[in-house]
Design an enzyme around this catalytic site. Structure first.
Site, PDB file in Angstrom:
ATOM      1  N   ASN A 207      15.353 -37.819 -18.095  1.00  0.00           N
ATOM      2  CA  ASN A 207      16.596 -37.512 -17.373  1.00  0.00           C
ATOM      3  C   ASN A 207      17.019 -38.730 -16.562  1.00  0.00           C
ATOM      4  OD1 ASN A 207      15.338 -37.344 -14.656  1.00  0.00           O
ATOM      5  ND2 ASN A 207      14.198 -35.710 -15.675  1.00  0.00           N
ATOM      6  N   ASP A 276      11.463 -29.394 -17.488  1.00  0.00           N
ATOM      7  CA  ASP A 276      10.985 -28.018 -17.610  1.00  0.00           C
ATOM      8  C   ASP A 276      10.339 -27.766 -18.963  1.00  0.00           C
ATOM      9  OD1 ASP A 276      11.665 -26.946 -15.086  1.00  0.00           O
ATOM     10  OD2 ASP A 276      13.792 -27.035 -15.657  1.00  0.00           O
ATOM     11  N   LYS A 286       6.292 -42.867 -35.586  1.00  0.00           N
ATOM     12  CA  LYS A 286       7.747 -42.732 -35.489  1.00  0.00           C
ATOM     13  C   LYS A 286       8.263 -41.769 -36.574  1.00  0.00           C
ATOM     14  CE  LYS A 286      12.015 -45.355 -35.599  1.00  0.00           C
ATOM     15  NZ  LYS A 286      12.675 -46.611 -35.903  1.00  0.00           N
ATOM     16  N   PRO A 306       4.357 -27.003 -16.994  1.00  0.00           N
ATOM     17  CA  PRO A 306       3.917 -26.293 -15.776  1.00  0.00           C
ATOM     18  C   PRO A 306       4.932 -26.506 -14.664  1.00  0.00           C
ATOM     19  CG  PRO A 306       2.594 -28.270 -16.147  1.00  0.00           C
ATOM     20  CD  PRO A 306       3.451 -28.099 -17.361  1.00  0.00           C
ATOM     21  N   ASP A 307       5.138 -25.494 -13.830  1.00  0.00           N
ATOM     22  CA  ASP A 307       5.991 -25.655 -12.646  1.00  0.00           C
ATOM     23  C   ASP A 307       5.087 -26.083 -11.492  1.00  0.00           C
ATOM     24  OD1 ASP A 307       7.536 -25.372 -10.340  1.00  0.00           O
ATOM     25  OD2 ASP A 307       8.847 -23.930 -11.332  1.00  0.00           O
ATOM     26  N   ILE A 308       5.109 -27.360 -11.205  1.00  0.00           N
ATOM     27  CA  ILE A 308       4.161 -27.926 -10.222  1.00  0.00           C
ATOM     28  C   ILE A 308       4.439 -27.344  -8.837  1.00  0.00           C
ATOM     29  CG2 ILE A 308       3.225 -30.066  -9.256  1.00  0.00           C
ATOM     30  CD1 ILE A 308       4.538 -31.524 -11.696  1.00  0.00           C
ATOM     31  N   PHE A 324      12.976 -29.807  -3.906  1.00  0.00           N
ATOM     32  CA  PHE A 324      14.371 -30.187  -4.106  1.00  0.00           C
ATOM     33  C   PHE A 324      14.976 -29.249  -5.134  1.00  0.00           C
ATOM     34  CE2 PHE A 324      16.025 -34.275  -2.351  1.00  0.00           C
ATOM     35  CZ  PHE A 324      15.007 -34.488  -1.434  1.00  0.00           C
ATOM     36  N   LYS A 338      16.096 -20.112  -5.749  1.00  0.00           N
ATOM     37  CA  LYS A 338      14.982 -21.017  -6.095  1.00  0.00           C
ATOM     38  C   LYS A 338      13.901 -21.023  -5.011  1.00  0.00           C
ATOM     39  CE  LYS A 338      16.095 -24.266  -9.101  1.00  0.00           C
ATOM     40  NZ  LYS A 338      16.791 -25.441  -9.619  1.00  0.00           N
ATOM     41  N   LYS A 342      10.023 -20.418  -5.658  1.00  0.00           N
ATOM     42  CA  LYS A 342       9.079 -21.550  -5.553  1.00  0.00           C
ATOM     43  C   LYS A 342       8.268 -21.498  -4.258  1.00  0.00           C
ATOM     44  CE  LYS A 342      11.233 -24.258  -9.015  1.00  0.00           C
ATOM     45  NZ  LYS A 342      10.828 -25.319  -9.926  1.00  0.00           N
TER      46      LYS A 342
HETATM   47  O1  PMT Z   1      15.791 -40.095  -8.329  1.00  0.00           O
HETATM   48  P1  PMT Z   1      17.246 -40.177  -7.924  1.00  0.00           P
HETATM   49  O2  PMT Z   1      18.069 -40.932  -8.941  1.00  0.00           O
HETATM   50  O3  PMT Z   1      17.402 -40.696  -6.528  1.00  0.00           O
HETATM   51  O4  PMT Z   1      17.823 -38.686  -7.966  1.00  0.00           O
HETATM   52  C1  PMT Z   1      17.432 -37.753  -7.007  1.00  0.00           C
HETATM   53  C2  PMT Z   1      17.327 -36.341  -7.611  1.00  0.00           C
HETATM   54  C3  PMT Z   1      18.694 -35.879  -8.071  1.00  0.00           C
HETATM   55  C4  PMT Z   1      16.347 -36.338  -8.795  1.00  0.00           C
HETATM   56  C5  PMT Z   1      16.764 -35.432  -6.453  1.00  0.00           C
HETATM   57  O5  PMT Z   1      17.656 -35.441  -5.378  1.00  0.00           O
HETATM   58  C6  PMT Z   1      16.533 -34.011  -6.937  1.00  0.00           C
HETATM   59  O6  PMT Z   1      17.417 -33.179  -6.948  1.00  0.00           O
HETATM   60  N1  PMT Z   1      15.273 -33.705  -7.351  1.00  0.00           N
HETATM   61  C7  PMT Z   1      14.890 -32.425  -7.967  1.00  0.00           C
HETATM   62  C8  PMT Z   1      15.178 -32.439  -9.433  1.00  0.00           C
HETATM   63  C9  PMT Z   1      14.743 -31.161 -10.119  1.00  0.00           C
HETATM   64  O7  PMT Z   1      13.900 -31.200 -10.981  1.00  0.00           O
HETATM   65  O8  PMT Z   1      15.310 -30.056  -9.652  1.00  0.00           O
HETATM   66  P2  PMT Z   1      14.981 -28.581 -10.209  1.00  0.00           P
HETATM   67  O9  PMT Z   1      15.979 -27.739  -9.549  1.00  0.00           O
HETATM   68  O10 PMT Z   1      14.883 -28.592 -11.684  1.00  0.00           O
HETATM   69  O11 PMT Z   1      13.517 -28.303  -9.649  1.00  0.00           O
HETATM   70  C10 PMT Z   1      13.287 -27.685  -8.403  1.00  0.00           C
HETATM   71  C11 PMT Z   1      12.013 -28.220  -7.773  1.00  0.00           C
HETATM   72  O12 PMT Z   1      10.885 -27.870  -8.585  1.00  0.00           O
HETATM   73  C12 PMT Z   1      11.964 -29.709  -7.579  1.00  0.00           C
HETATM   74  O13 PMT Z   1      11.324 -29.974  -6.354  1.00  0.00           O
HETATM   75  C13 PMT Z   1      11.098 -30.205  -8.746  1.00  0.00           C
HETATM   76  O14 PMT Z   1      10.375 -31.364  -8.399  1.00  0.00           O
HETATM   77  C14 PMT Z   1      10.159 -29.018  -8.947  1.00  0.00           C
HETATM   78  N2  PMT Z   1       9.727 -28.816 -10.339  1.00  0.00           N
HETATM   79  C15 PMT Z   1      10.640 -28.595 -11.331  1.00  0.00           C
HETATM   80  C16 PMT Z   1      10.213 -28.355 -12.616  1.00  0.00           C
HETATM   81  C17 PMT Z   1       8.821 -28.327 -12.883  1.00  0.00           C
HETATM   82  N3  PMT Z   1       8.362 -28.105 -14.102  1.00  0.00           N
HETATM   83  N4  PMT Z   1       7.945 -28.546 -11.897  1.00  0.00           N
HETATM   84  C18 PMT Z   1       8.381 -28.785 -10.628  1.00  0.00           C
HETATM   85  O15 PMT Z   1       7.570 -28.977  -9.724  1.00  0.00           O
END
Ligand code: PMT
Length: 402
Positions: A207, A276, A286, A306-308, A324, A338, A342
């Site tokens: 991403n 995700d 390849k 996994p959702d960490i 975040f 969320k 979480k």
């Molecule tokens: O790195 P930059 O270019 O500065 O951009 C910053 C950002 C946009 C990446 C940052 O501000 C941000 O929004 N980070 C969270 C991105 C994200 O994965 O959001 P989410 O809504 O999908 O996930 C929610 C939370 O769960 C996040 O804290 C993520 O780290 C966590 N997560 C998500 C999926 C997963 N499988 N495991 C996780 O722990």
């Protein structure tokens, strides 16, 4: 933090040629810089250069009436908010350790009550010598901070530890010694950047996360005196000074690194954009389009990662956890749902569709969403400022929990 007064004590080593760059880096942070030099240092770098770049008179003599008339040495020691010794020779470390005051620099170092940061630079054998090690230990025990030395090729022809830290790292460490130390004793674990999920030997799903948001949190936490472990997906950014960085690629690797560092962490900030889903199977070689029929597409089967963040709530230990949320619409409502799922202490939501916010920008516009659904909207700020606001809230939560 701006407009602090830094006294730069320059001693006589070849690394002194990098000091003009350090003066510029410190001034770029908004500090006023005054230089004091040992007579030996003046043979490696011209006082005129440092005077021109700092915009302040440079002192090198203890008993020169003209220099003392300008600002006497005790006034100069009192003036400083921090004293930086760079480069610091084995000789000056020995004199500092033993309380000698036989020239202007060592007299200032004995007289000042400001925090002292030392950037050693010397031959590897001098650095490794038992006498130098003992002097360094003594100085550390008295609260003197060190940055470097680094390993590499040395001007004397040897290879090993002894290179002065870079001017950028010394400037960063200077901010840290003058910082509020409000996170001293805390271990802050930060995830940053995007994960990269392999498809085959050359392709990956990823991403647009640059790591800027997470690196800003890591930098600010280090400036506040925390031990910082930064677990980073692939990123072009420099590691902030004083931060321990662990590089990972995939979500599974990030999960493993987070769980490894977790027992020490008192604060976790999950800024990483974790994928995700990942391809169910990554091809070892390849995938070639020639192996497919002319019009045939390629279907990838994805499985959940996994959702960490969600799994942290089940882990033993007392810590503040900040998540975040990257949203593109209905930001606040999505973030409220969320944080329930979480179970973190604070969720920082950003609208990644907005200009100047989210991925790869230097600024961000966020909402703080609290358990229970309370919301606080912040204006568009630099990511450094957003990091500061997050850590202010973290400090409050740590305080409330004793
Ligand atoms: O790195 P930059 O270019 O500065 O951009 C910053 C950002 C946009 C990446 C940052 O501000 C941000 O929004 N980070 C969270 C991105 C994200 O994965 O959001 P989410 O809504 O999908 O996930 C929610 C939370 O769960 C996040 O804290 C993520 O780290 C966590 N997560 C998500 C999926 C997963 N499988 N495991 C996780 O722990």
């Amino acid at each position: 933090m701006a407009h602090q007064r830094v006294l730069l004590a320059v001693t006589g080593g070849i690394a002194a040629y990098k000091i003009p760059e350090l003066v510029r880096a410190l001034r770029a942070e908004g500090h006023t810089v005054r230089c004091a030099m040992t007579p030996a240092a003046t043979r490696f770098v011209s006082p005129l250069v440092l005077q021109t770049l700092s915009g302040q008179a440079v002192r090198s003599e203890l008993f020169d009436p003209a220099e003392e008339g300008e600002i006497d040495h005790i006034a100069l020691a009192d003036w400083a908010d921090a004293v930086v010794v760079a480069p610091a020779t084995a000789n000056v470390l020995a004199r500092m350790a033993h309380g000698l005051a036989d020239d202007l620099v060592t007299t200032l170092l004995l007289a000042t009550r400001a925090p002292v940061l030392v950037a050693p630079a010397m031959n590897v054998n001098m650095w490794d010598h038992a006498a130098t090690r003992a002097n360094v230990e003594l100085l550390r025990a008295r609260g003197v901070a060190f940055v470097g030395p680094e390993a590499g090729w040395l001007a004397c022809g040897w290879e090993g530890e002894g290179r002065m830290a870079s001017p950028a790292d010394i400037a960063e460490a200077t901010l840290q010694v003058m910082g509020p130390r409000s996170l001293q004793g805390e271990t802050v674990l930060v995830t940053a950047g995007g994960t990269r999920e392999p498809v085959d030997a050359v392709r990956a799903l990823t991403n647009r996360s640059s790591g800027k948001m997470g690196y800003a949190v890591a930098r600010e936490a280090a400036r506040r005196g925390a031990r910082v472990v930064l677990i980073s997906g692939p990123s072009a950014l420099e590691t902030p000074g004083g931060v321990e960085r662990v590089d990972v690629e995939s979500a599974v690797e990030m999960r493993d690194a987070v769980f490894k560092a977790l027992p020490d962490a008192t604060v976790v900030v999950m800024t990483a954009a974790v994928a995700d889903f990942r391809p169910a199977q990554a091809a070892a070689r390849k995938i070639k389009k020639e192996d497919l029929a002319e019009e045939e597409g390629l279907t990838l089967e994805l499985v959940r990662n996994p959702d960490i963040l969600a799994s942290l709530a089940e882990q033993p230990g007392e810590r503040v956890v900040v998540g975040f949320a990257a949203e593109s619409h209905d930001v606040v409502e999505a973030a409220r749902r969320k944080i329930e799922r979480k179970r973190c202490d604070l969720l920082v939501a950003n609208d990644v569709s907005r200009a100047g916010a989210g991925f790869d920008s230097d600024t961000n516009a966020v909402w703080f969403v609290w358990p229970g659904g309370d919301v606080e909207e912040l204006p568009l700020l630099s990511k450094a400022e957003v990091a500061g606001r997050i850590l202010d809230r973290v400090e409050k939560l740590r305080e409330e929990r004793g």
